[in-house]
Design a protein around this motif. Structure first.
Motif, PDB file in Angstrom:
ATOM      1  N   MET A   1       0.817  -1.189   0.000  1.00 58.13           N
ATOM      2  CA  MET A   1       0.000   0.000   0.000  1.00 58.13           C
ATOM      3  C   MET A   1       0.864   1.257   0.000  1.00 58.13           C
ATOM      4  N   ILE A   2       1.824   1.277   0.887  1.00 59.20           N
ATOM      5  CA  ILE A   2       2.719   2.438   0.974  1.00 59.20           C
ATOM      6  C   ILE A   2       3.623   2.491  -0.252  1.00 59.20           C
ATOM      7  N   ASP A   3       4.039   1.356  -0.735  1.00 60.70           N
ATOM      8  CA  ASP A   3       4.872   1.331  -1.949  1.00 60.70           C
ATOM      9  C   ASP A   3       4.120   1.921  -3.137  1.00 60.70           C
ATOM     10  N   GLU A   4       2.842   1.550  -3.250  1.00 64.75           N
ATOM     11  CA  GLU A   4       2.066   2.096  -4.361  1.00 64.75           C
ATOM     12  C   GLU A   4       1.903   3.602  -4.232  1.00 64.75           C
ATOM     13  N   LEU A   5       1.687   4.049  -2.987  1.00 63.29           N
ATOM     14  CA  LEU A   5       1.557   5.482  -2.757  1.00 63.29           C
ATOM     15  C   LEU A   5       2.845   6.214  -3.086  1.00 63.29           C
ATOM     16  N   LEU A   6       3.953   5.629  -2.724  1.00 61.33           N
ATOM     17  CA  LEU A   6       5.242   6.247  -3.033  1.00 61.33           C
ATOM     18  C   LEU A   6       5.486   6.276  -4.543  1.00 61.33           C
ATOM     19  N   LYS A   7       5.113   5.211  -5.226  1.00 62.91           N
ATOM     20  CA  LYS A   7       5.274   5.199  -6.685  1.00 62.91           C
ATOM     21  C   LYS A   7       4.418   6.306  -7.330  1.00 62.91           C
ATOM     22  N   LEU A   8       3.204   6.475  -6.814  1.00 67.60           N
ATOM     23  CA  LEU A   8       2.337   7.519  -7.346  1.00 67.60           C
ATOM     24  C   LEU A   8       2.917   8.906  -7.084  1.00 67.60           C
ATOM     25  N   LEU A   9       3.440   9.101  -5.867  1.00 67.28           N
ATOM     26  CA  LEU A   9       4.072  10.380  -5.533  1.00 67.28           C
ATOM     27  C   LEU A   9       5.301  10.633  -6.396  1.00 67.28           C
ATOM     28  N   ALA A  10       6.081   9.606  -6.612  1.00 61.59           N
ATOM     29  CA  ALA A  10       7.279   9.745  -7.446  1.00 61.59           C
ATOM     30  C   ALA A  10       6.889  10.124  -8.877  1.00 61.59           C
ATOM     31  N   LEU A  11       5.794   9.563  -9.339  1.00 63.87           N
ATOM     32  CA  LEU A  11       5.320   9.889 -10.686  1.00 63.87           C
ATOM     33  C   LEU A  11       4.940  11.371 -10.787  1.00 63.87           C
ATOM     34  N   ILE A  12       4.343  11.908  -9.706  1.00 64.33           N
ATOM     35  CA  ILE A  12       3.928  13.315  -9.730  1.00 64.33           C
ATOM     36  C   ILE A  12       5.133  14.238  -9.513  1.00 64.33           C
ATOM     37  N   ILE A  13       5.994  13.864  -8.577  1.00 65.25           N
ATOM     38  CA  ILE A  13       7.100  14.756  -8.227  1.00 65.25           C
ATOM     39  C   ILE A  13       8.179  14.756  -9.307  1.00 65.25           C
ATOM     40  N   THR A  14       8.542  13.616  -9.816  1.00 64.01           N
ATOM     41  CA  THR A  14       9.551  13.531 -10.870  1.00 64.01           C
ATOM     42  C   THR A  14       8.934  12.879 -12.103  1.00 64.01           C
ATOM     43  N   PRO A  15       8.245  13.677 -12.898  1.00 58.85           N
ATOM     44  CA  PRO A  15       7.577  13.099 -14.084  1.00 58.85           C
ATOM     45  C   PRO A  15       8.574  12.728 -15.170  1.00 58.85           C
ATOM     46  N   ASP A  16       8.098  12.009 -16.160  1.00 58.85           N
ATOM     47  CA  ASP A  16       8.916  11.622 -17.309  1.00 58.85           C
ATOM     48  C   ASP A  16       8.892  12.799 -18.293  1.00 58.85           C
ATOM     49  N   TRP A  17       9.896  13.672 -18.156  1.00 59.64           N
ATOM     50  CA  TRP A  17       9.883  14.910 -18.947  1.00 59.64           C
ATOM     51  C   TRP A  17       9.929  14.641 -20.446  1.00 59.64           C
ATOM     52  N   GLY A  18      10.606  13.642 -20.864  1.00 55.13           N
ATOM     53  CA  GLY A  18      10.687  13.333 -22.293  1.00 55.13           C
ATOM     54  C   GLY A  18       9.324  13.052 -22.886  1.00 55.13           C
ATOM     55  N   ALA A  19       8.519  12.256 -22.188  1.00 58.14           N
ATOM     56  CA  ALA A  19       7.176  11.947 -22.684  1.00 58.14           C
ATOM     57  C   ALA A  19       6.297  13.194 -22.665  1.00 58.14           C
ATOM     58  N   LEU A  20       6.454  14.047 -21.622  1.00 54.27           N
ATOM     59  CA  LEU A  20       5.641  15.270 -21.552  1.00 54.27           C
ATOM     60  C   LEU A  20       5.996  16.242 -22.663  1.00 54.27           C
ATOM     61  N   ILE A  21       7.314  16.340 -22.982  1.00 56.08           N
ATOM     62  CA  ILE A  21       7.733  17.233 -24.063  1.00 56.08           C
ATOM     63  C   ILE A  21       7.155  16.762 -25.393  1.00 56.08           C
ATOM     64  N   VAL A  22       7.094  15.454 -25.590  1.00 55.63           N
ATOM     65  CA  VAL A  22       6.511  14.934 -26.827  1.00 55.63           C
ATOM     66  C   VAL A  22       5.039  15.303 -26.906  1.00 55.63           C
ATOM     67  N   LEU A  23       4.350  15.366 -25.768  1.00 60.79           N
ATOM     68  CA  LEU A  23       2.924  15.696 -25.766  1.00 60.79           C
ATOM     69  C   LEU A  23       2.653  17.200 -25.833  1.00 60.79           C
ATOM     70  N   LEU A  24       3.708  18.009 -25.757  1.00 57.30           N
ATOM     71  CA  LEU A  24       3.523  19.466 -25.713  1.00 57.30           C
ATOM     72  C   LEU A  24       2.684  20.019 -26.878  1.00 57.30           C
ATOM     73  N   PRO A  25       2.902  19.582 -28.130  1.00 62.34           N
ATOM     74  CA  PRO A  25       2.062  20.108 -29.222  1.00 62.34           C
ATOM     75  C   PRO A  25       0.577  19.855 -29.005  1.00 62.34           C
ATOM     76  N   LEU A  26       0.218  18.779 -28.333  1.00 66.73           N
ATOM     77  CA  LEU A  26      -1.197  18.508 -28.091  1.00 66.73           C
ATOM     78  C   LEU A  26      -1.807  19.538 -27.145  1.00 66.73           C
ATOM     79  N   PHE A  27      -0.967  20.134 -26.266  1.00 69.88           N
ATOM     80  CA  PHE A  27      -1.500  21.171 -25.369  1.00 69.88           C
ATOM     81  C   PHE A  27      -1.520  22.532 -26.045  1.00 69.88           C
ATOM     82  N   ILE A  28      -0.576  22.757 -26.950  1.00 70.44           N
ATOM     83  CA  ILE A  28      -0.449  24.090 -27.555  1.00 70.44           C
ATOM     84  C   ILE A  28      -1.399  24.260 -28.753  1.00 70.44           C
ATOM     85  N   ALA A  29      -1.574  23.191 -29.536  1.00 67.31           N
ATOM     86  CA  ALA A  29      -2.391  23.303 -30.746  1.00 67.31           C
ATOM     87  C   ALA A  29      -3.812  23.797 -30.457  1.00 67.31           C
TER      88      ALA A  29
END
Ligand code: ZN
Length: 149
Positions: A1-29
Motif C-alpha cells: 500500500m505504501i509502496d504504491e503510494l510512493l510510486k504515485l508520488l514519485a510519478l507526480i514529483i519527478t515526471p517523465d519529462w521526455g514523454a511530456l515534451i513529446v505531448l507538448l504540441p497537443l497542449f499548444i495546438a
C-alpha cells in the motif's frame, strides 16, 4: 500500500519529462486554434458591423450654359458640353445623356476637342479628370442614446 503510494508520488514529483515534451504540441495546438477562431470571429464582427460612408456619383444632369448679349451659349474652358442640346455637363463627363460624345474646350489654348481625349492635339496639355464622387454622411447620430433616455 505504501509502496504504491510512493510510486504515485514519485510519478507526480519527478515526471517523465521526455514523454511530456513529446505531448507538448497537443497542449499548444488547441490554444493556437482557439486564438485563431477568436481573433477571426472578432475581426469578422468588426467588418460586418462597421459603419461605412455611402458613395454616390455626383449629379450628372446637364445644366444650361450662360449666354452672351446676343444669346449665344458660353462654354467655359475645361467643362464638357453638348453643343446641339446647349447643355453643360459636370467635369469628368465624356458622354451626353443620349450617349453622344461631348466636346471640351482646352483650358490652355481654347481648342475644341472631344472630351474623351486625355490630351489636347493642339497644345499637348494633358487633362485627366476622374468622375467626382460625393460622400454622404448621416445627418446625425443614430436614433437612441440620450434622446431615448
Ligand atoms: Zn490645348
Amino acid at each position: 500500500m505504501i509502496d504504491e503510494l510512493l510510486k504515485l508520488l514519485a510519478l507526480i514529483i519527478t515526471p517523465d519529462w521526455g514523454a511530456l515534451i513529446v505531448l507538448l504540441p497537443l497542449f499548444i495546438a488547441p490554444l493556437v486554434l482557439l486564438w485563431f477562431f477568436a481573433t477571426g470571429g472578432g475581426w469578422s464582427l468588426v467588418a460586418l458591423t462597421k459603419r461605412r460612408a455611402q458613395l454616390t456619383y455626383a449629379d450628372a444632369t446637364p445644366t444650361p450654359p450662360q449666354r452672351d448679349a446676343e444669346g449665344r451659349p458660353l462654354y467655359p474652358a475645361g467643362r464638357p458640353y453638348d453643343a446641339r442640346a446647349a447643355a453643360l455637363y459636370p467635369v469628368g463627363a465624356t458622354r451626353s445623356i443620349t450617349g453622344e460624345p461631348l466636346l471640351l474646350a482646352c483650358p490652355g489654348c481654347s481648342a475644341v476637342r472631344l472630351a474623351e481625349m486625355t490630351s489636347c492635339s493642339a497644345c499637348g496639355m494633358e487633362i485627366r479628370v476622374r468622375p467626382r464622387v460625393q460622400i454622404e454622411r448621416p445627418a446625425g447620430p443614430p436614433p437612441g442614446g440620450a434622446a431615448r433616455a
